[in-house]
Design an enzyme around this catalytic site. Structure first.
Site, PDB file in Angstrom:
ATOM      1  N   ARG A  59       0.827  -1.206   0.000  1.00 25.96           N
ATOM      2  CA  ARG A  59       0.000   0.000   0.000  1.00 25.96           C
ATOM      3  C   ARG A  59       0.858   1.251   0.000  1.00 25.96           C
ATOM      4  O   ARG A  59       0.483   2.272  -0.531  1.00 25.96           O
ATOM      5  CB  ARG A  59      -0.871   0.040   1.259  1.00 25.96           C
ATOM      6  CG  ARG A  59      -1.976  -0.942   1.235  1.00 25.96           C
ATOM      7  CD  ARG A  59      -3.032  -0.505   2.184  1.00 25.96           C
ATOM      8  NE  ARG A  59      -2.997  -1.293   3.413  1.00 25.96           N
ATOM      9  CZ  ARG A  59      -3.974  -1.273   4.295  1.00 25.96           C
ATOM     10  NH1 ARG A  59      -5.010  -0.488   4.106  1.00 25.96           N
ATOM     11  NH2 ARG A  59      -3.899  -2.015   5.378  1.00 25.96           N
ATOM     12  N   ASP A  63      -3.757  -0.289  -3.556  1.00 19.28           N
ATOM     13  CA  ASP A  63      -4.581  -0.486  -2.349  1.00 19.28           C
ATOM     14  C   ASP A  63      -5.863  -1.192  -2.782  1.00 19.28           C
ATOM     15  O   ASP A  63      -6.450  -0.857  -3.821  1.00 19.28           O
ATOM     16  CB  ASP A  63      -4.908   0.889  -1.735  1.00 19.28           C
ATOM     17  CG  ASP A  63      -5.497   0.771  -0.342  1.00 19.28           C
ATOM     18  OD1 ASP A  63      -6.474   0.000  -0.157  1.00 19.28           O
ATOM     19  OD2 ASP A  63      -4.997   1.452   0.555  1.00 19.28           O
ATOM     20  N   SER A 122      -5.660  -8.953   2.310  1.00 18.00           N
ATOM     21  CA  SER A 122      -7.033  -8.857   2.821  1.00 18.00           C
ATOM     22  C   SER A 122      -6.924  -8.444   4.277  1.00 18.00           C
ATOM     23  O   SER A 122      -5.974  -8.851   4.953  1.00 18.00           O
ATOM     24  CB  SER A 122      -7.735 -10.224   2.737  1.00 18.00           C
ATOM     25  OG  SER A 122      -9.124 -10.085   2.607  1.00 18.00           O
ATOM     26  N   TYR A 142     -15.013 -10.753   9.874  1.00 15.81           N
ATOM     27  CA  TYR A 142     -13.869 -11.350   9.167  1.00 15.81           C
ATOM     28  C   TYR A 142     -14.284 -12.629   8.443  1.00 15.81           C
ATOM     29  O   TYR A 142     -13.958 -12.820   7.263  1.00 15.81           O
ATOM     30  CB  TYR A 142     -12.729 -11.645  10.154  1.00 15.81           C
ATOM     31  CG  TYR A 142     -11.598 -12.407   9.499  1.00 15.81           C
ATOM     32  CD1 TYR A 142     -10.764 -11.780   8.572  1.00 15.81           C
ATOM     33  CD2 TYR A 142     -11.375 -13.757   9.777  1.00 15.81           C
ATOM     34  CE1 TYR A 142      -9.736 -12.482   7.948  1.00 15.81           C
ATOM     35  CE2 TYR A 142     -10.350 -14.458   9.155  1.00 15.81           C
ATOM     36  CZ  TYR A 142      -9.534 -13.827   8.239  1.00 15.81           C
ATOM     37  OH  TYR A 142      -8.525 -14.523   7.622  1.00 15.81           O
ATOM     38  N   LYS A 146     -14.126 -13.179   4.274  1.00 15.70           N
ATOM     39  CA  LYS A 146     -13.375 -14.194   3.529  1.00 15.70           C
ATOM     40  C   LYS A 146     -14.321 -15.036   2.668  1.00 15.70           C
ATOM     41  O   LYS A 146     -14.003 -15.397   1.540  1.00 15.70           O
ATOM     42  CB  LYS A 146     -12.585 -15.100   4.480  1.00 15.70           C
ATOM     43  CG  LYS A 146     -11.501 -14.402   5.268  1.00 15.70           C
ATOM     44  CD  LYS A 146     -10.490 -13.670   4.402  1.00 15.70           C
ATOM     45  CE  LYS A 146      -9.582 -14.576   3.607  1.00 15.70           C
ATOM     46  NZ  LYS A 146      -8.605 -13.774   2.796  1.00 15.70           N
ATOM     47  N   PRO A 161      -6.277 -21.764   4.078  1.00 22.11           N
ATOM     48  CA  PRO A 161      -5.456 -22.195   5.218  1.00 22.11           C
ATOM     49  C   PRO A 161      -6.248 -22.201   6.518  1.00 22.11           C
ATOM     50  O   PRO A 161      -7.116 -21.353   6.736  1.00 22.11           O
ATOM     51  CB  PRO A 161      -4.345 -21.133   5.308  1.00 22.11           C
ATOM     52  CG  PRO A 161      -4.487 -20.270   4.087  1.00 22.11           C
ATOM     53  CD  PRO A 161      -5.903 -20.416   3.623  1.00 22.11           C
ATOM     54  N   SER A 190      -2.211 -13.983  13.787  1.00 19.33           N
ATOM     55  CA  SER A 190      -1.705 -15.298  14.205  1.00 19.33           C
ATOM     56  C   SER A 190      -0.776 -15.170  15.400  1.00 19.33           C
ATOM     57  O   SER A 190      -0.847 -15.943  16.352  1.00 19.33           O
ATOM     58  CB  SER A 190      -0.920 -15.946  13.064  1.00 19.33           C
ATOM     59  OG  SER A 190      -1.769 -16.389  12.064  1.00 19.33           O
TER      60      SER A 190
HETATM   61  P1  NDP Z   1      -1.323  -9.933   7.685  1.00 17.25           P
HETATM   62  O1  NDP Z   1      -2.159  -8.988   8.482  1.00 17.25           O
HETATM   63  O2  NDP Z   1       0.084 -10.150   8.076  1.00 17.25           O
HETATM   64  O3  NDP Z   1      -1.352  -9.502   6.156  1.00 17.25           O
HETATM   65  C1  NDP Z   1      -2.450  -8.876   5.566  1.00 17.25           C
HETATM   66  C2  NDP Z   1      -1.971  -8.235   4.288  1.00 17.25           C
HETATM   67  O4  NDP Z   1      -3.084  -7.640   3.621  1.00 17.25           O
HETATM   68  C3  NDP Z   1      -0.965  -7.091   4.554  1.00 17.25           C
HETATM   69  O5  NDP Z   1       0.003  -7.082   3.541  1.00 17.25           O
HETATM   70  C4  NDP Z   1      -1.840  -5.854   4.445  1.00 17.25           C
HETATM   71  O6  NDP Z   1      -1.143  -4.676   4.055  1.00 17.25           O
HETATM   72  C5  NDP Z   1      -2.768  -6.289   3.323  1.00 17.25           C
HETATM   73  N1  NDP Z   1      -3.940  -5.448   3.274  1.00 17.25           N
HETATM   74  C6  NDP Z   1      -4.921  -5.312   4.203  1.00 17.25           C
HETATM   75  N2  NDP Z   1      -5.807  -4.378   3.783  1.00 17.25           N
HETATM   76  C7  NDP Z   1      -5.360  -3.934   2.575  1.00 17.25           C
HETATM   77  C8  NDP Z   1      -5.814  -2.970   1.625  1.00 17.25           C
HETATM   78  N3  NDP Z   1      -6.913  -2.239   1.833  1.00 17.25           N
HETATM   79  N4  NDP Z   1      -5.096  -2.787   0.490  1.00 17.25           N
HETATM   80  C9  NDP Z   1      -3.964  -3.495   0.252  1.00 17.25           C
HETATM   81  N5  NDP Z   1      -3.479  -4.403   1.105  1.00 17.25           N
HETATM   82  C10 NDP Z   1      -4.166  -4.611   2.249  1.00 17.25           C
HETATM   83  O7  NDP Z   1      -2.133 -11.292   7.693  1.00 17.25           O
HETATM   84  P2  NDP Z   1      -1.749 -12.766   7.197  1.00 17.25           P
HETATM   85  O8  NDP Z   1      -0.485 -12.785   6.468  1.00 17.25           O
HETATM   86  O9  NDP Z   1      -1.920 -13.654   8.377  1.00 17.25           O
HETATM   87  O10 NDP Z   1      -2.959 -13.039   6.205  1.00 17.25           O
HETATM   88  C11 NDP Z   1      -2.789 -12.986   4.795  1.00 17.25           C
HETATM   89  C12 NDP Z   1      -3.990 -13.597   4.128  1.00 17.25           C
HETATM   90  O11 NDP Z   1      -4.167 -14.921   4.601  1.00 17.25           O
HETATM   91  C13 NDP Z   1      -5.303 -12.874   4.406  1.00 17.25           C
HETATM   92  O12 NDP Z   1      -6.084 -12.933   3.241  1.00 17.25           O
HETATM   93  C14 NDP Z   1      -5.937 -13.705   5.516  1.00 17.25           C
HETATM   94  O13 NDP Z   1      -7.329 -13.578   5.508  1.00 17.25           O
HETATM   95  C15 NDP Z   1      -5.495 -15.083   5.074  1.00 17.25           C
HETATM   96  N6  NDP Z   1      -5.504 -16.086   6.141  1.00 17.25           N
HETATM   97  C16 NDP Z   1      -4.733 -15.925   7.265  1.00 17.25           C
HETATM   98  C17 NDP Z   1      -4.739 -16.893   8.249  1.00 17.25           C
HETATM   99  C18 NDP Z   1      -3.896 -16.775   9.475  1.00 17.25           C
HETATM  100  O14 NDP Z   1      -4.115 -17.550  10.425  1.00 17.25           O
HETATM  101  N7  NDP Z   1      -2.911 -15.861   9.533  1.00 17.25           N
HETATM  102  C19 NDP Z   1      -5.585 -18.107   8.120  1.00 17.25           C
HETATM  103  C20 NDP Z   1      -6.305 -18.195   6.884  1.00 17.25           C
HETATM  104  C21 NDP Z   1      -6.260 -17.209   5.935  1.00 17.25           C
HETATM  105  P3  NDP Z   1      -0.603  -3.616   5.171  1.00 17.25           P
HETATM  106  O15 NDP Z   1       0.670  -4.199   5.718  1.00 17.25           O
HETATM  107  O16 NDP Z   1      -0.387  -2.388   4.375  1.00 17.25           O
HETATM  108  O17 NDP Z   1      -1.673  -3.485   6.204  1.00 17.25           O
END
Ligand code: NDP
Length: 342
Positions: free
Chosen positions: A36, A64, A86, A159, A163, A188, A203
């Site tokens: 972003r 974004d 997300s 949330y 999803k 996942p 997490s």
């Molecule tokens: P993080 O919070 O570490 O990562 C989320 C990512 O999404 C970040 O890069 C964030 O960017 C980006 N993001 C959020 N809002 C926006 C936006 N408006 N525009 C652009 N980018 C955005 O979470 P995870 O790595 O744990 O999760 C990643 C994915 O995996 C998600 O889709 C989550 O739903 C899914 N997931 C996660 C699980 C878990 O247990 N961790 C389990 C199952 C699915 P920024 O850094 O700028 O905020």
């Protein structure tokens, strides 16, 4: 696909995304990550260097999920797009649209841009929560990739809805749009495994809260678990294997109770033993507390849920052997101590 054509990974700052990028770099692919804010790129490079990757084949684009700007440039010349971005907040927003809109509309923006750029395949990071909350299922139901959450259920968190709605919108787009890329979805379970830096996902935030003694007792909930290193490999295999087109993959190995997460924390870091939950709260106590406490209300649908599941497809199609739940949680805890975050 030529060596120069980058794999695009959205949300490059994310916990899962950094491991996914690392897995692609280690296989020799060039990667373009979306962020972003451009000033976040250096932090991603540093995290990947810590993972032992050479970040010279990693470039960045800015976009974004909330707007159209930047997505066409982000996916230009790519054949594979992995959409992980997300919102994943630890506290649920009072307005569900805060998470539903970027999840659904952002996914559609990525898919539209990918269609325009003639991308061959989009791999979408959905979640096991888009599988585990159906309606009208018999007791003892064994979940698999054929199950979808019913997003109209009144008891779901924003949330979980976000999803589910985003994944359903993606399948609908793939089915109805001429020239749409192939779609493959990774679902996942609760992701454990090593954090790479202090920019923690929900997490790992859970462990930080436990380490501060926020949970003197744990509600009796348990959830399917998976290691982030296996989630990363699943994304890579899903991107490159022809047979993965049009399929979704539930990626989980075993389950852990919230209480057990605390026990693993105490076992690995005995100095925190006094902080972790001391016992499990009976369900009736949780229901009473939920009358007054919002956080407890959020977990009511989890009480008594078994969520037994089959992960045969990920093993068969994608050839993955997954790490066990204890190993995944242990790696998470140790990484947080190595980073001096707990
Ligand atoms: P993080 O919070 O570490 O990562 C989320 C990512 O999404 C970040 O890069 C964030 O960017 C980006 N993001 C959020 N809002 C926006 C936006 N408006 N525009 C652009 N980018 C955005 O979470 P995870 O790595 O744990 O999760 C990643 C994915 O995996 C998600 O889709 C989550 O739903 C899914 N997931 C996660 C699980 C878990 O247990 N961790 C389990 C199952 C699915 P920024 O850094 O700028 O905020």
């Amino acid at each position: 696909m030529t060596a120069e054509q980058p794999i695009v990974v959205t949300g490059a700052t994310g916990f899962i995304a950094k491991h996914v990028i690392g897995a692609f770099l280690k296989r020799g692919y060039a990667v373009r990550g979306t962020v972003r804010r451009v000033d976040r790129a250096d932090a991603v490079r540093s995290a990947l260097a810590r993972l032992g990757c050479d970040p010279s084949k990693l470039s960045f684009a800015v976009a974004d999920l909330a707007g159209d700007a930047g997505w066409d440039e982000a996916v230009r010349d790519a054949k594979i797009v992995v959409h992980t971005a997300s919102p994943f907040p630890i506290a649920q927003p009072s307005d569900p649209d805060e998470v539903i809109r970027p999840a659904r509309d952002g996914t559609l923006r990525v898919l539209k841009a990918a269609t325009g750029a003639n991308v061959k395949r989009v791999v979408l990071t959905s979640s096991a929560v888009a599988i585990f909350y159906g309606s009208g299922l018999p007791a003892g139901h064994i979940y698999s990739e054929t199950d979808f959450t019913d997003e109209t259920r009144a008891d779901l968190t924003p949330y979980i809805k976000s999803k589910t709605i985003a994944e359903k919108a993606a399948w609908q787009f793939a089915k109805t749009t001429a020239g749409a890329p192939e779609l493959t979805v990774i679902n996942p379970a609760f992701v454990q495994g090593p954090a790479l830096d202090a920019d923690l996902s929900t997490s790992h935030e859970l462990y930080r809260l436990m380490a501060r003694g926020v949970y003197p007792a744990a509600p009796r909930i348990r959830f399917p678990v998976v290691d982030v290193r296996d989630v990363a490999q699943a994304h890579v295999e899903a991107a490159v294997r022809p047979e993965a087109a049009g399929k979704r993959y539930l990626v989980g190995e075993g389950q852990l109770r919230l209480f057990e997460l605390g026990q693993i924390l105490a076992r690995e870091l005995p100095d925190l033993r006094s902080k972790v939950p001391k016992f499990e709260l009976p369900d009736v106590a949780v229901r009473m507390l939920a009358l007054f406490d919002n956080r407890m209300r959020t977990i009511l649908p989890e009480l008594g849920q078994q969520k037994d599941y089959i992960n045969a497809r990920i093993r068969g199609d994608l050839g993955l052997q997954l790490r066990g739940a204890d190993e995944a949680a242990t790696a998470a805890v140790r990484s947080l101590r190595d980073l001096r975050l707990i």
